[in-house]
Design an enzyme around this catalytic site. Structure first.
Site, PDB file in Angstrom:
ATOM      1  N   ARG A 165     -14.034  22.850  24.284  1.00 56.00           N
ATOM      2  CA  ARG A 165     -14.016  24.104  25.042  1.00 56.00           C
ATOM      3  C   ARG A 165     -13.430  23.919  26.440  1.00 56.00           C
ATOM      4  O   ARG A 165     -13.677  22.916  27.084  1.00 56.00           O
ATOM      5  CB  ARG A 165     -15.444  24.649  25.169  1.00 56.00           C
ATOM      6  CG  ARG A 165     -15.817  25.580  24.051  1.00 56.00           C
ATOM      7  CD  ARG A 165     -17.280  25.886  24.015  1.00 56.00           C
ATOM      8  NE  ARG A 165     -17.847  26.277  25.297  1.00 56.00           N
ATOM      9  CZ  ARG A 165     -19.087  26.711  25.442  1.00 56.00           C
ATOM     10  NH1 ARG A 165     -19.881  26.824  24.398  1.00 56.00           N
ATOM     11  NH2 ARG A 165     -19.546  27.036  26.627  1.00 56.00           N
ATOM     12  N   ARG A 178     -29.118  36.559  29.886  1.00 52.78           N
ATOM     13  CA  ARG A 178     -28.903  35.366  30.689  1.00 52.78           C
ATOM     14  C   ARG A 178     -29.266  35.588  32.142  1.00 52.78           C
ATOM     15  O   ARG A 178     -29.033  34.731  32.971  1.00 52.78           O
ATOM     16  CB  ARG A 178     -27.434  34.998  30.602  1.00 52.78           C
ATOM     17  CG  ARG A 178     -27.182  33.604  30.060  1.00 52.78           C
ATOM     18  CD  ARG A 178     -25.682  33.409  30.037  1.00 52.78           C
ATOM     19  NE  ARG A 178     -25.326  32.058  29.777  1.00 52.78           N
ATOM     20  CZ  ARG A 178     -24.981  31.587  28.584  1.00 52.78           C
ATOM     21  NH1 ARG A 178     -24.992  32.371  27.534  1.00 52.78           N
ATOM     22  NH2 ARG A 178     -24.630  30.334  28.456  1.00 52.78           N
ATOM     23  N   ARG A 234     -22.056  25.829  35.586  1.00 57.20           N
ATOM     24  CA  ARG A 234     -22.892  26.443  34.542  1.00 57.20           C
ATOM     25  C   ARG A 234     -24.352  26.073  34.725  1.00 57.20           C
ATOM     26  O   ARG A 234     -25.240  26.908  34.528  1.00 57.20           O
ATOM     27  CB  ARG A 234     -22.391  26.031  33.149  1.00 57.20           C
ATOM     28  CG  ARG A 234     -21.186  26.879  32.710  1.00 57.20           C
ATOM     29  CD  ARG A 234     -20.352  26.198  31.643  1.00 57.20           C
ATOM     30  NE  ARG A 234     -21.063  25.972  30.409  1.00 57.20           N
ATOM     31  CZ  ARG A 234     -20.666  25.116  29.464  1.00 57.20           C
ATOM     32  NH1 ARG A 234     -19.558  24.405  29.647  1.00 57.20           N
ATOM     33  NH2 ARG A 234     -21.363  24.972  28.381  1.00 57.20           N
ATOM     34  N   LYS A 268     -28.298  25.288  21.696  1.00 56.70           N
ATOM     35  CA  LYS A 268     -28.593  26.656  21.262  1.00 56.70           C
ATOM     36  C   LYS A 268     -27.720  27.068  20.087  1.00 56.70           C
ATOM     37  O   LYS A 268     -28.215  27.606  19.105  1.00 56.70           O
ATOM     38  CB  LYS A 268     -28.369  27.654  22.406  1.00 56.70           C
ATOM     39  CG  LYS A 268     -29.374  27.565  23.534  1.00 56.70           C
ATOM     40  CD  LYS A 268     -29.266  28.752  24.484  1.00 56.70           C
ATOM     41  CE  LYS A 268     -27.909  28.871  25.160  1.00 56.70           C
ATOM     42  NZ  LYS A 268     -27.591  27.792  26.091  1.00 56.70           N
ATOM     43  N   ARG A 308     -18.971  17.329  23.105  1.00 53.91           N
ATOM     44  CA  ARG A 308     -19.047  18.446  22.153  1.00 53.91           C
ATOM     45  C   ARG A 308     -17.671  18.869  21.638  1.00 53.91           C
ATOM     46  O   ARG A 308     -16.706  18.932  22.366  1.00 53.91           O
ATOM     47  CB  ARG A 308     -19.705  19.637  22.860  1.00 53.91           C
ATOM     48  CG  ARG A 308     -19.586  20.926  22.093  1.00 53.91           C
ATOM     49  CD  ARG A 308     -20.639  21.898  22.473  1.00 53.91           C
ATOM     50  NE  ARG A 308     -20.436  22.486  23.784  1.00 53.91           N
ATOM     51  CZ  ARG A 308     -21.301  23.355  24.318  1.00 53.91           C
ATOM     52  NH1 ARG A 308     -22.402  23.675  23.666  1.00 53.91           N
ATOM     53  NH2 ARG A 308     -21.059  23.864  25.493  1.00 53.91           N
TER      54      ARG A 308
HETATM   55  P1  ADP Z   1     -23.379  27.502  26.934  1.00 52.00           P
HETATM   56  O1  ADP Z   1     -24.734  28.085  26.765  1.00 52.00           O
HETATM   57  O2  ADP Z   1     -23.249  26.181  26.260  1.00 52.00           O
HETATM   58  O3  ADP Z   1     -22.942  27.442  28.351  1.00 52.00           O
HETATM   59  P2  ADP Z   1     -22.086  29.865  25.696  1.00 52.00           P
HETATM   60  O4  ADP Z   1     -21.090  29.741  24.629  1.00 52.00           O
HETATM   61  O5  ADP Z   1     -23.384  30.513  25.370  1.00 52.00           O
HETATM   62  O6  ADP Z   1     -22.284  28.381  26.219  1.00 52.00           O
HETATM   63  O7  ADP Z   1     -21.461  30.654  26.935  1.00 52.00           O
HETATM   64  C1  ADP Z   1     -20.233  30.268  27.503  1.00 52.00           C
HETATM   65  C2  ADP Z   1     -19.885  31.164  28.692  1.00 52.00           C
HETATM   66  O8  ADP Z   1     -19.800  32.532  28.268  1.00 52.00           O
HETATM   67  C3  ADP Z   1     -20.898  31.192  29.832  1.00 52.00           C
HETATM   68  O9  ADP Z   1     -20.719  30.103  30.731  1.00 52.00           O
HETATM   69  C4  ADP Z   1     -20.551  32.545  30.468  1.00 52.00           C
HETATM   70  O10 ADP Z   1     -19.372  32.468  31.247  1.00 52.00           O
HETATM   71  C5  ADP Z   1     -20.235  33.422  29.281  1.00 52.00           C
HETATM   72  N1  ADP Z   1     -21.446  34.133  28.800  1.00 52.00           N
HETATM   73  C6  ADP Z   1     -22.053  33.980  27.603  1.00 52.00           C
HETATM   74  N2  ADP Z   1     -23.119  34.790  27.499  1.00 52.00           N
HETATM   75  C7  ADP Z   1     -23.200  35.476  28.671  1.00 52.00           C
HETATM   76  C8  ADP Z   1     -24.093  36.447  29.217  1.00 52.00           C
HETATM   77  N3  ADP Z   1     -25.148  36.890  28.524  1.00 52.00           N
HETATM   78  N4  ADP Z   1     -23.857  36.910  30.466  1.00 52.00           N
HETATM   79  C9  ADP Z   1     -22.818  36.487  31.170  1.00 52.00           C
HETATM   80  N5  ADP Z   1     -21.955  35.564  30.744  1.00 52.00           N
HETATM   81  C10 ADP Z   1     -22.127  35.050  29.504  1.00 52.00           C
END
Ligand code: ADP
Length: 215
Positions: free
Chosen positions: A161, A88, A172, A13, A127
């Site tokens: 990360r 999400r 996740r 993404k 990554r």
């Molecule tokens: P990925 O999609 O690869 O898991 P992101 O960078 O999009 O990585 O998100 C990392 C973390 O940030 C998620 O595992 C969550 O803890 C938090 N996060 C991101 N966006 C949201 C959201 N919309 N609602 C709740 N938590 C979020």
């Protein structure tokens, strides 16, 4: 254009959002990047979000929705945006509908990146991200930087990360299946869903995405 990007962690993404936003001349809004920026600046919001993120859990809606809304209502997002990682879950999807309705605007499409689970695990394990810019993303095997540990785009330091560990990735993926996948049906019912396979070269996936969104 107003687009939402969905897909499991590791679907690409961030990589695709960066390229799509450039191509479509709209800002890339990533809630993950916003949280990471808050963490590195040591803000109260960052402190609160960090424990959830490191464990692989979703950050609570009370924190996430306000932060996303603030970013979406900045002037640069007035003509369009690409949301990456928001919404999400169904609560966030409904909150987004309200934010858009209040502003008298609507989504143009929801792009779902489809990737098999074994591939997701491989992608996440290798990554590496740039400290200067979260959308400069590399992979030790699939997209290695020219020089180890150094970002090709800006020379920044690359790092792994803290939530890219095996345990956090497992959580996740569970969070994705139980909480995020339901929004795919929600958007399909509204006729907004566009699903594309996200396997193959990065540029191929971007082309596929642009073509699917233009239809
Ligand atoms: P990925 O999609 O690869 O898991 P992101 O960078 O999009 O990585 O998100 C990392 C973390 O940030 C998620 O595992 C969550 O803890 C938090 N996060 C991101 N966006 C949201 C959201 N919309 N609602 C709740 N938590 C979020």
């Amino acid at each position: 254009m107003r687009i939402v990007l969905v897909g499991p962690p590791g679907a690409g993404k961030g990589t695709q959002a960066h390229l799509l936003a450039k191509t479509l001349s709209i800002p890339h809004i990533s809630t993950g990047d916003l949280f990471r920026a808050n963490i590195s600046q040591g803000t109260p919001l960052g402190l609160e979000a960090k424990a959830y993120m490191d464990a692989g859990k979703l950050v609570p809606d009370e924190i996430t929705i306000g932060m996303a809304k603030d970013r979406m209502t900045q002037p640069d997002a007035a003509k369009g945006f690409l949301l990456d990682g928001f919404p999400r879950n169904l609560g966030q999807a409904k909150a987004l509908d309200e934010i858009l309705a209040d502003a008298g605007i609507a989504l143009d499409g929801v792009l779902d990146l489809e990737v098999p689970e074994e591939e997701v695990v491989k992608r996440i394990a290798g990554r590496r991200l740039c400290r200067n810019n979260g959308s400069h993303v590399f992979h030790v095997d699939y997209n290695p930087p020219a020089q180890d540990g150094v970002c090709d785009e800006c020379g920044g330091e690359l790092y792994q990360r803290t939530d890219d560990t095996e345990e956090a990735v497992r959580v996740r993926l569970e969070e994705y299946h139980s909480k995020t996948e339901p929004i795919i049906g929600y958007y399909a019912d509204q006729g907004l869903l566009v699903t594309i396979p996200a396997l193959g070269r990065v540029s191929e996936v971007t082309e596929r995405a642009i073509e699917a969104l233009r239809r």
